[in-house]
Design a protein around this motif. Structure first.
Motif, PDB file in Angstrom:
ATOM      1  N   ARG A 118       0.819  -1.214   0.000  1.00  0.00           N
ATOM      2  CA  ARG A 118       0.000   0.000   0.000  1.00  0.00           C
ATOM      3  C   ARG A 118       0.854   1.267   0.000  1.00  0.00           C
ATOM      4  NH1 ARG A 118      -1.852  -1.559   5.296  1.00  0.00           N
ATOM      5  NH2 ARG A 118      -3.845  -2.018   4.283  1.00  0.00           N
ATOM      6  N   LYS A 119       2.151   1.094   0.256  1.00  0.00           N
ATOM      7  CA  LYS A 119       3.064   2.235   0.200  1.00  0.00           C
ATOM      8  C   LYS A 119       3.990   2.163  -1.008  1.00  0.00           C
ATOM      9  CE  LYS A 119       2.826   2.818   5.197  1.00  0.00           C
ATOM     10  NZ  LYS A 119       3.535   2.681   6.490  1.00  0.00           N
ATOM     11  N   GLY A 120       3.691   1.220  -1.912  1.00  0.00           N
ATOM     12  CA  GLY A 120       4.450   1.136  -3.148  1.00  0.00           C
ATOM     13  C   GLY A 120       5.650   0.225  -3.099  1.00  0.00           C
ATOM     14  N   GLY A 121       5.817  -0.533  -2.007  1.00  0.00           N
ATOM     15  CA  GLY A 121       6.973  -1.408  -1.881  1.00  0.00           C
ATOM     16  C   GLY A 121       6.677  -2.832  -2.302  1.00  0.00           C
ATOM     17  N   GLY A 122       7.659  -3.704  -2.146  1.00  0.00           N
ATOM     18  CA  GLY A 122       7.482  -5.124  -2.416  1.00  0.00           C
ATOM     19  C   GLY A 122       7.051  -5.411  -3.835  1.00  0.00           C
ATOM     20  N   ALA A 123       6.012  -6.234  -3.974  1.00  0.00           N
ATOM     21  CA  ALA A 123       5.552  -6.661  -5.296  1.00  0.00           C
ATOM     22  C   ALA A 123       4.923  -5.529  -6.097  1.00  0.00           C
ATOM     23  CB  ALA A 123       4.553  -7.803  -5.138  1.00  0.00           C
ATOM     24  N   ALA A 124       4.599  -4.413  -5.439  1.00  0.00           N
ATOM     25  CA  ALA A 124       4.020  -3.271  -6.156  1.00  0.00           C
ATOM     26  C   ALA A 124       5.083  -2.454  -6.880  1.00  0.00           C
ATOM     27  CB  ALA A 124       3.255  -2.370  -5.179  1.00  0.00           C
ATOM     28  N   LEU A 125       6.311  -2.506  -6.405  1.00  0.00           N
ATOM     29  CA  LEU A 125       7.327  -1.576  -6.905  1.00  0.00           C
ATOM     30  C   LEU A 125       7.720  -1.769  -8.369  1.00  0.00           C
ATOM     31  CD1 LEU A 125      10.227  -0.128  -4.864  1.00  0.00           C
ATOM     32  CD2 LEU A 125      10.632  -0.846  -7.214  1.00  0.00           C
ATOM     33  N   PRO A 126       7.901  -2.995  -8.883  1.00  0.00           N
ATOM     34  CA  PRO A 126       8.325  -3.137 -10.286  1.00  0.00           C
ATOM     35  C   PRO A 126       7.362  -2.508 -11.297  1.00  0.00           C
ATOM     36  CG  PRO A 126       8.740  -5.172  -9.107  1.00  0.00           C
ATOM     37  CD  PRO A 126       7.916  -4.307  -8.199  1.00  0.00           C
ATOM     38  N   TRP A 127       6.132  -2.202 -10.878  1.00  0.00           N
ATOM     39  CA  TRP A 127       5.212  -1.519 -11.790  1.00  0.00           C
ATOM     40  C   TRP A 127       5.792  -0.176 -12.223  1.00  0.00           C
ATOM     41  CZ3 TRP A 127       1.380  -2.595 -14.867  1.00  0.00           C
ATOM     42  CH2 TRP A 127       0.569  -1.566 -15.347  1.00  0.00           C
ATOM     43  N   LYS A 128       6.521   0.473 -11.322  1.00  0.00           N
ATOM     44  CA  LYS A 128       7.183   1.743 -11.646  1.00  0.00           C
ATOM     45  C   LYS A 128       8.566   1.417 -12.203  1.00  0.00           C
ATOM     46  CE  LYS A 128       3.774   4.217  -9.954  1.00  0.00           C
ATOM     47  NZ  LYS A 128       2.886   5.030 -10.808  1.00  0.00           N
ATOM     48  N   THR A 129       8.630   1.263 -13.510  1.00  0.00           N
ATOM     49  CA  THR A 129       9.856   0.756 -14.125  1.00  0.00           C
ATOM     50  C   THR A 129      11.052   1.669 -13.917  1.00  0.00           C
ATOM     51  OG1 THR A 129       9.116   1.733 -16.215  1.00  0.00           O
ATOM     52  CG2 THR A 129       8.679  -0.616 -15.875  1.00  0.00           C
ATOM     53  N   ASP A 130      10.832   2.989 -13.877  1.00  0.00           N
ATOM     54  CA  ASP A 130      11.958   3.896 -13.666  1.00  0.00           C
ATOM     55  C   ASP A 130      12.535   3.735 -12.265  1.00  0.00           C
ATOM     56  OD1 ASP A 130       9.616   4.950 -12.565  1.00  0.00           O
ATOM     57  OD2 ASP A 130      10.196   7.037 -12.932  1.00  0.00           O
ATOM     58  N   LEU A 131      11.669   3.563 -11.287  1.00  0.00           N
ATOM     59  CA  LEU A 131      12.120   3.368  -9.912  1.00  0.00           C
ATOM     60  C   LEU A 131      12.822   2.023  -9.759  1.00  0.00           C
ATOM     61  CD1 LEU A 131      12.210   4.211  -6.931  1.00  0.00           C
ATOM     62  CD2 LEU A 131       9.925   3.216  -6.673  1.00  0.00           C
ATOM     63  N   PHE A 132      12.222   0.975 -10.313  1.00  0.00           N
ATOM     64  CA  PHE A 132      12.819  -0.357 -10.246  1.00  0.00           C
ATOM     65  C   PHE A 132      14.211  -0.352 -10.874  1.00  0.00           C
ATOM     66  CE2 PHE A 132      13.588  -4.531 -12.217  1.00  0.00           C
ATOM     67  CZ  PHE A 132      13.491  -5.356 -11.106  1.00  0.00           C
ATOM     68  N   ARG A 133      14.307   0.241 -12.037  1.00  0.00           N
ATOM     69  CA  ARG A 133      15.601   0.290 -12.726  1.00  0.00           C
ATOM     70  C   ARG A 133      16.645   1.046 -11.892  1.00  0.00           C
ATOM     71  NH1 ARG A 133      16.162  -0.188 -18.142  1.00  0.00           N
ATOM     72  NH2 ARG A 133      13.980   0.444 -18.429  1.00  0.00           N
ATOM     73  N   ALA A 134      16.256   2.172 -11.333  1.00  0.00           N
ATOM     74  CA  ALA A 134      17.197   2.978 -10.548  1.00  0.00           C
ATOM     75  C   ALA A 134      17.693   2.217  -9.322  1.00  0.00           C
ATOM     76  CB  ALA A 134      16.529   4.287 -10.125  1.00  0.00           C
ATOM     77  N   ILE A 135      16.789   1.502  -8.657  1.00  0.00           N
ATOM     78  CA  ILE A 135      17.188   0.744  -7.467  1.00  0.00           C
ATOM     79  C   ILE A 135      18.155  -0.374  -7.841  1.00  0.00           C
ATOM     80  CG2 ILE A 135      16.376  -0.858  -5.698  1.00  0.00           C
ATOM     81  CD1 ILE A 135      13.838   0.823  -5.477  1.00  0.00           C
TER      82      ILE A 135
END
Length: 384
Positions: A118-135
Motif C-alpha cells: 500500500r506504500k508502493g513497496g514489495g511486489a508493487a514496486l516493479p510496476w514503476k519501471t523507472d524506480l525499479f531500474r534505478a534501485i
C-alpha cells in the motif's frame, strides 16, 4: 522419486558456486540465523536472511544490526534487503560490502503484505519501471564484486504483470540471478503457483540463472519444477517450515539420490529442541527464544499424534527446562505419519485486491505524490 530429464548443474551466483541449486527463501520472522543454521545442518545450498529494511540498516538501528549478524559457521553469508529509495538501498549495499558483512545480497520485490504494497513497496514496486531500474542499477554498482540478485513476483495481479520486463531490466543491470515466485501479489499464497511463468522468464532472461519459487513441498516437487520449467535452481519457502530436513532431501535428490527423511516423533522433537536452543542463542535470551519457538509448534508436529493439550502447553513454553519436560512426555518411537506430515503449510491467504497507493496503476513511472508516499514504506526493520 521421479527421474529428472533436465540436466542439473551446480548453481553459480557470481563467484558463489553451489553444488546443490537450492536457496532458502527469506521469510520475515523465520529465517533468522537460528533457523538458517538448523537447515544448514541437514542440507546444502544458500540460506538467505529475513528481509532487512535498507533505511533501518543505514541508520544502524540495533534490531537491523542484530538481524544481519551471521554465525561463524554460516558461509556464504546471504542478506536480503528491502527498500524503495535508490539512494538508501545503494547506501545499505555499500555498507554491507565495505564492512564485509555479506557474500551475497538479494533485493526483495516480491512481498505481497498490504502494509508494504500500500506504500508502493514489495511486489508493487516493479510496476514503476523507472524506480525499479534505478534501485537495481544503483545497488548492482554499489555491490561491486559481491553478487547481487533479485526476487520478485509475477506482478500486482493478472492484469498488471511485471516479471518479464523486470527480468530484462535486472539482467541488463548486471544482477547475478533472478528468482520468481510464480504468483501475483493479489494471489498472496493461495491457489497453485503458475510454473509456466518461470518457463517464460527463463526464455526471456538468458545470460544469468533463473530460479523458481512456489509450491515446493518436497524434493519431488523441486525436481519436477526444474524439469518442467528449465530453471537453474529452486527457492524453498513455506515447504521447510517445521521441516528443516527437507534440505537433506533436496541435496540427495539433486545429487541423484533417493533419500527421503521420514522422522519419528522423537527425531522431530530433537529438531524442535535444537531450534529452540539456537533461538535462545540468537536472541541472547532463553525466555525470548522460547517465545519465538512457539509459532513453530504446529509446523513441526503437523500430522503427528500430539494431543491438543500438549500442543497448547508447547505453544506457551517459557524455558528450555519446561520444553524438555514437555517433549519428554512424547512417545519418541512414534513413526512418521506419511502424507499427514507433508504438503502445504503456512497461511495461504485468499485472493484479494492488492492494497496500493492511490493512483499507483495510472502510470508506469513515478508521478505526482508517489515519491512522498514511498518515504513511509521503510519504517519497519523487516520488510515483511
Amino acid at each position: 522419486m521421479p527421474t529428472i530429464t533436465t540436466p542439473v548443474r551446480p548453481l553459480s551466483i557470481g563467484p558463489i558456486e553451489l553444488e546443490v541449486p537450492v536457496v532458502l527463501a527469506p521469510m520475515a520472522g523465520i529465517t533468522n540465523t537460528a533457523f538458517r543454521r538448523l537447515c544448514r545442518e541437514y542440507g546444502a545450498g544458500l540460506y538467505v536472511s529475513e528481509m532487512i529494511t535498507s533505511r533501518a540498516l543505514v541508520e544502524r538501528t540495533p534490531e537491523s544490526m542484530r538481524l544481519i549478524r551471521h554465525h561463524e559457521s554460516e558461509t556464504p553469508r546471504s542478506i536480503q534487503l528491502y527498500g524503495v529509495d535508490p539512494k538508501t538501498v545503494a547506501e545499505a549495499v555499500t555498507m554491507l560490502v565495505a564492512e564485509d558483512r555479506a557474500d551475497h545480497i538479494d533485493l526483495n520485490f516480491g512481498c505481497p503484505v498490504p502494509k508494504v504494497t500500500r506504500k508502493g513497496g514489495g511486489a508493487a514496486l516493479p510496476w514503476k519501471t523507472d524506480l525499479f531500474r534505478a534501485i537495481v542499477e544503483g545497488a548492482t554498482r554499489a555491490a561491486g564484486d559481491v553478487p547481487l540478485t533479485i526476487k520478485m513476483r509475477k506482478g500486482i495481479d493478472g492484469d498488471h504483470l511485471t516479471y518479464l520486463e523486470a527480468g530484462r531490466i535486472a539482467e541488463g543491470a548486471g544482477v547475478a540471478s533472478v528468482a520468481l515466485h510464480a504468483r501475483t501479489a493479489s494471489e498472496f499464497y493461495s491457489g497453485q503457483a503458475d510454473w509456466s511463468a518461470i518457463t517464460k522468464l527463463k526464455e526471456t532472461v538468458t545470460s544469468v540463472p533463473v530460479l523458481g519459487n512456489g509450491d515446493i513441498w518436497s524434493a519431488d516437487d523441486a525436481l519436477r519444477m526444474v524439469d518442467e520449467t528449465g530453471c537453474d535452481g529452486v527457492v524453498v519457502g513455506r515447504g521447510c517450515l517445521g521441516r528443516p530436513w527437507l534440505f537433506g532431501d533436496l541435496a540427495s535428490a539433486f545429487r541423484g539420490g533417493h533419500r527421503k527423511a521420514e522422522p519419528t516423533l522423537g527425531e522431530v522433537a530433537t529438531a524442535f529442541r535444537r531450534h529452540a536452543e539456537l533461538l535462545a542463542e540468537f536472541f541472547e535470551s532463553e525466555e525470548r527464544g522460547c517465545r519465538d519457538i512457539r509459532k513453530h509448534v504446529a509446523w513441526y508436529f503437523k500430522g503427528y499424534p500430539v494431543g491438543g493439550e500438549l500442543r497448547a502447553k508447547l505453544a506457551t513454553v517459557e524455558s528450555l527446562a519446561q520444553l524438555d519436560e514437555l517433549l519428554g512426555t512424547l512417545d519418541a518411537d512414534t513413526p512418521y505419519p506419511g502424507e499427514g506430515a507433508e504438503g502445504p503449510r503456512g497461511r495461504a491467504g485468499t485472493p484479494k485486491r492488492p492494497a496500493l497507493p492511490d493512483g499507483w496503476l495510472d502510470s508506469r513511472e513515478l508521478v505526482g505524490d508517489d515519491r512522498a508516499r514511498l518515504v513511509d514504506a521503510e519504517l519497519d526493520t523487516s520488510g515483511g
